[in-house]
Write a protein that holds these residues in place. Structure first.
Motif, mmCIF file in Angstrom:
data_model
loop_
_atom_site.group_PDB
_atom_site.id
_atom_site.type_symbol
_atom_site.label_atom_id
_atom_site.label_comp_id
_atom_site.label_asym_id
_atom_site.label_seq_id
_atom_site.Cartn_x
_atom_site.Cartn_y
_atom_site.Cartn_z
ATOM 1 N N VAL A 228 36.254 36.498 37.804
ATOM 2 C CA VAL A 228 37.584 36.869 38.286
ATOM 3 C C VAL A 228 37.508 38.166 39.087
ATOM 4 C CG1 VAL A 228 39.865 37.669 37.564
ATOM 5 C CG2 VAL A 228 38.860 35.667 36.488
ATOM 6 N N SER A 229 36.797 39.169 38.590
ATOM 7 C CA SER A 229 36.694 40.461 39.276
ATOM 8 C C SER A 229 36.083 40.292 40.662
ATOM 9 C CB SER A 229 35.846 41.427 38.441
ATOM 10 O OG SER A 229 36.433 41.661 37.184
ATOM 11 N N ARG A 230 35.037 39.493 40.757
ATOM 12 C CA ARG A 230 34.360 39.336 42.042
ATOM 13 C C ARG A 230 35.201 38.554 43.041
ATOM 14 N NH1 ARG A 230 28.207 37.580 41.072
ATOM 15 N NH2 ARG A 230 28.251 37.916 43.327
ATOM 16 N N PHE A 231 35.883 37.510 42.576
ATOM 17 C CA PHE A 231 36.690 36.697 43.498
ATOM 18 C C PHE A 231 37.949 37.433 43.926
ATOM 19 C CE2 PHE A 231 34.115 33.011 42.542
ATOM 20 C CZ PHE A 231 34.254 32.228 43.676
ATOM 21 N N MET A 232 38.616 38.123 43.005
ATOM 22 C CA MET A 232 39.865 38.792 43.356
ATOM 23 C C MET A 232 39.625 39.895 44.383
ATOM 24 S SD MET A 232 42.258 37.219 41.789
ATOM 25 C CE MET A 232 43.665 38.325 41.810
ATOM 26 N N THR A 233 38.440 40.482 44.405
ATOM 27 C CA THR A 233 38.113 41.482 45.417
ATOM 28 C C THR A 233 38.188 40.890 46.815
ATOM 29 O OG1 THR A 233 36.655 42.603 43.848
ATOM 30 C CG2 THR A 233 36.339 43.100 46.177
ATOM 31 N N HIS A 234 37.869 39.602 46.954
ATOM 32 C CA HIS A 234 37.907 38.935 48.260
ATOM 33 C C HIS A 234 39.255 38.264 48.522
ATOM 34 C CE1 HIS A 234 33.579 39.423 49.089
ATOM 35 N NE2 HIS A 234 33.420 39.278 47.780
ATOM 36 N N ILE A 235 39.869 37.707 47.489
ATOM 37 C CA ILE A 235 41.124 36.981 47.700
ATOM 38 C C ILE A 235 42.264 37.945 48.000
ATOM 39 C CG2 ILE A 235 42.812 35.466 46.603
ATOM 40 C CD1 ILE A 235 40.584 34.195 45.021
ATOM 41 N N TRP B 55 39.297 45.608 39.044
ATOM 42 C CA TRP B 55 38.593 45.499 40.322
ATOM 43 C C TRP B 55 39.338 46.292 41.389
ATOM 44 C CZ3 TRP B 55 40.916 41.600 37.632
ATOM 45 C CH2 TRP B 55 42.103 41.072 38.161
ATOM 46 N N ASN B 56 38.677 46.449 42.547
ATOM 47 C CA ASN B 56 39.250 47.167 43.695
ATOM 48 C C ASN B 56 39.759 48.554 43.303
ATOM 49 O OD1 ASN B 56 38.662 45.129 45.452
ATOM 50 N ND2 ASN B 56 40.745 44.333 45.633
ATOM 51 N N ASP B 57 38.924 49.310 42.589
ATOM 52 C CA ASP B 57 39.271 50.669 42.154
ATOM 53 C C ASP B 57 40.359 50.692 41.092
ATOM 54 O OD1 ASP B 57 37.430 51.713 43.987
ATOM 55 O OD2 ASP B 57 38.931 51.748 45.584
ATOM 56 N N GLY B 58 40.711 49.547 40.550
ATOM 57 C CA GLY B 58 41.701 49.511 39.478
ATOM 58 C C GLY B 58 41.069 49.892 38.141
ATOM 59 N N THR B 59 41.891 50.234 37.194
ATOM 60 C CA THR B 59 41.434 50.592 35.849
ATOM 61 C C THR B 59 42.244 49.813 34.829
ATOM 62 O OG1 THR B 59 42.981 52.459 35.732
ATOM 63 C CG2 THR B 59 40.747 52.916 36.541
ATOM 64 N N HIS B 60 41.694 49.650 33.654
ATOM 65 C CA HIS B 60 42.422 48.993 32.580
ATOM 66 C C HIS B 60 42.250 49.779 31.289
ATOM 67 C CE1 HIS B 60 38.334 47.246 32.332
ATOM 68 N NE2 HIS B 60 38.535 47.272 31.011
ATOM 69 N N LYS B 61 43.277 49.760 30.469
ATOM 70 C CA LYS B 61 43.234 50.446 29.191
ATOM 71 C C LYS B 61 42.568 49.547 28.161
ATOM 72 C CE LYS B 61 47.420 53.061 30.270
ATOM 73 N NZ LYS B 61 48.790 53.441 29.865
ATOM 74 N N ALA B 62 42.035 50.174 27.120
ATOM 75 C CA ALA B 62 41.342 49.394 26.092
ATOM 76 C C ALA B 62 42.303 48.438 25.402
ATOM 77 C CB ALA B 62 40.699 50.331 25.068
ATOM 78 N N HIS B 63 43.526 48.875 25.109
ATOM 79 C CA HIS B 63 44.513 48.039 24.439
ATOM 80 C C HIS B 63 45.897 48.403 24.964
ATOM 81 C CE1 HIS B 63 41.339 47.041 21.584
ATOM 82 N NE2 HIS B 63 41.141 48.346 21.400
#
Length: 595
Positions: free
Chosen positions: A273-280, A304-312
């Motif tokens: 998902v991370s790799r495809f969403m960078t292109h889509i 992806w794309n410099d985004g971040t996510h929280k652990a929970h």
């Protein structure tokens, strides 16, 4: 009159030049339409066949009981041979061969070829070095297996295009054999070439027609008409760009779906998902969250794309999850920021609940990059399609995991079943053979279980088995696994434990079970004891059945010596049997009266 004649002559010369130019362009276009599609289609089909051949190879290896042994010895199990023989009927392969490292055919859809050798140089120079080799050739119909030569639609003079693919088989970086696949792609190649030629013909015709029109208009009209044509051309280019963009998005979505459906785990899925969403969606940063097993929080899985996510994150902290539909920040005059989007800098974002079979399983969060707000809002439908693809893939992976878990787990105790135990023991032995790591097998049997079951009932007996299984599972660490073989019999695989440590661990398990107290109704059931037998690799065997037999013999020895104790299989001098010490309290039930 001379000027008029010269003007007419110039007019005719110009038209003759334009006509000659158009005829030359038409000839070049015709030559390109006829000659270019074949090599282009061949390259496309080569790429597709090579990808497909990897899937064929994986299917063959997954269904072989022991691929390495089969290739090295040339002995194919009858069950494996039956599967290999049926493969041409279930795939586009009409013929394939299995080779050992020397290039000898150990199995083939043509039995008469078994035992012959592949003598072409590329087998040694390429295939034996781990490289796939592709050959395209034209064959007579009589050389293609499974082709009906008596069909009224078959032309006997026609040659078929066949791809011959050699795929190396390696294990731990070592070449152990190869597979040769034959597939007939004549019809597919012909169809693609025809379609490409038709498409190129249409495009060439349109181009020639447009060129003639532009030449005529440029020649006969003024600069205002030329400007109008330029504006129209710009609109057509924009339309074509939009169509190319849509075609690219459709292609990427199709590839995303194909890859996601083939993922084997959620971790692998989220990496895709991370790799495809960078292109889509390159103009948006994003992240994915999935509900934990307890369903009280969502776990951050990828960004992806410099985004971040929280652990929970908490489900109540997202307006999309709370409202049960997509939430778009920045589309209304008044908006509220989700807790998981804090700190927020005012950029618009989407929150797409990920649904699977009517149940919310996660969250797709997308935020616009600075300066791309307009494009970001226009891509909402595309983002929604991505969320749907991800939701279906998550549902498939979870369903596959559940089915696999059901196939290897004992329904009563939750421990692994005999089938999984045998497979794990075989892999552990193979690992020990390669690394020299110690390995032990513990056999466990509940003492006097039949008497206990007859006295207190089957429900109470099931409670005892669950309690014993829980104690064994809690006593396992790292790669150690506890299994229920059947009835009141259990086994524990202990890799990376010395023989002395394995016997000590067995004694700890015996003590842990003895300390368990089980209540049935309003009363406590009698004390539970187990007899334990221990066998070590390779002292007591180098095959799974040998170790199982040795541990069983040690178990029966423990029973013969009074039960509720640990015994080591004969043949080892490391540790003698460890017997349970009787309790000194007058209220203690003696072992012979225990269940």
């Amino acid at each position: 009159m001379k000027l008029t004649a010269r003007g007419r002559l110039a007019h005719r010369v110009k038209w003759a030049g334009i006509t000659v130019l158009l005829i030359a362009l038409a000839a070049v276009a015709g030559w390109g339409v006829y000659t270019l599609p074949a090599p282009v289609v061949d390259r496309m089909l080569k790429t597709d066949i090579l990808k497909q051949s990897e899937l064929w190879k994986r299917r063959v290896l997954l269904h072989l009981n022991d691929p390495e042994t089969a290739l090295l010895t040339g002995n194919i199990d009858p069950h494996d041979a039956e599967f290999l023989s049926s493969m041409p009927e279930a795939s586009d392969v009409y013929r394939f061969n299995l080779f050992d490292t020397a290039g000898r055919i150990v199995w083939s859809t043509r039995p008469e070829e078994i035992g012959s050798y592949e003598t072409r140089a590329f087998f040694r120079s390429d295939v034996a070095r781990g490289m796939t080799h592709y050959i395209q050739e034209a064959l007579q119909l009589s050389e293609i297996d499974g082709l009906d030569l008596h069909s009224e639609h078959t032309h006997t003079a026609m040659q078929h295009q066949v791809a011959e693919v050699f795929i190396p088989i390696t294990k731990n970086g070592r070449f152990i054999g190869a597979i040769e696949f034959f597939t007939d792609f004549t019809d597919l190649r012909t169809t693609f070439i025809t379609r490409l030629r038709v498409s190129l013909s249409i495009l060439s015709g349109i181009a020639l027609f447009a060129l003639a029109s532009v030449s005529l208009v440029t020649y006969r009209t003024n600069r205002l008409q030329v400007r109008a044509l330029q504006l129209q051309s710009a609109k057509e280019r924009n339309l074509m760009d939009e169509q190319l963009r849509l075609a690219r998005e459709v292609r990427l979505l199709g590839e995303l779906n194909e890859w996601l459906q083939s993922s084997r785990s959620l971790d692998e899925l989220f990496d895709m998902v991370s790799r495809f969403m960078t292109h889509i969606l390159p103009e948006a940063e994003g992240s994915v969250y999935v509900y934990s097993n307890s369903r009280d929080v969502l776990d951050g899985c990828a960004s992806w794309n410099d985004g971040t996510h929280k652990a929970h994150i908490h489900p109540e902290g997202c307006w999309g999850l709370r409202r049960g539909r997509t939430y778009e920040y920045g589309a209304s005059e008044i908006d509220f920021v989700c807790e998981h989007a804090v700190p927020h800098d005012g950029r618009p974002y989407f929150c797409f609940p990920i649904l699977a079979h009517g149940e919310t399983v996660g969250l797709l969060h997308l935020r616009s990059h600075e300066g791309n707000e307009e494009v970001f809002h226009s891509n909402r439908k595309l983002a929604q399609l991505c969320a749907e693809q991800i939701s279906m893939a998550i549902a498939n992976v979870r369903m596959r995991d559940q089915l696999h878990d059901q196939s290897v787990r004992d329904p009563l105790t939750g421990l692994f079943n005999r089938r999984h135990m045998t497979e794990t023991l075989r892999k552990s032995i193979s690992r020990s053979q390669q690394t020299g790591a110690p390995l032990s097998l513990i056999a466990v049997d509940v003492d006097h279980f039949k008497k206990f079951n007859d006295t207190h009932g089957h429900d109470a007996g099931d409670m005892v088995l669950r309690a014993v299984g829980s104690a064994l599972e809690q006593g396992c660490d790292r790669d150690e696994i506890a299994c229920r073989i059947g009835g009141e019999e259990f086994m524990v695989i202990l890799p990376d434990n010395s023989p002395e440590d394995a016997v000590t661990r067995a004694e700890h398990l015996r003590q842990a079970v003895e300390a368990v107290s089980v209540r049935y109704g309003e009363k406590s059931l009698p004390r539970i004891t187990i007899s334990v037998g221990v066998a070590h690799y390779p002292a007591h065997g180098t095959m799974p059945q040998d170790l199982m037999r040795a541990s069983d013999d040690a178990l029966y020895s423990a029973k013969d010596k009074g039960r509720n104790q640990v015994q080591v299989a004969k043949g080892t001098v490391a540790v003698e049997g460890i017997a349970a010490k009787p309790r000194q309290s007058p209220n203690t039930v003696p072992p012979q009266s225990a269940a």
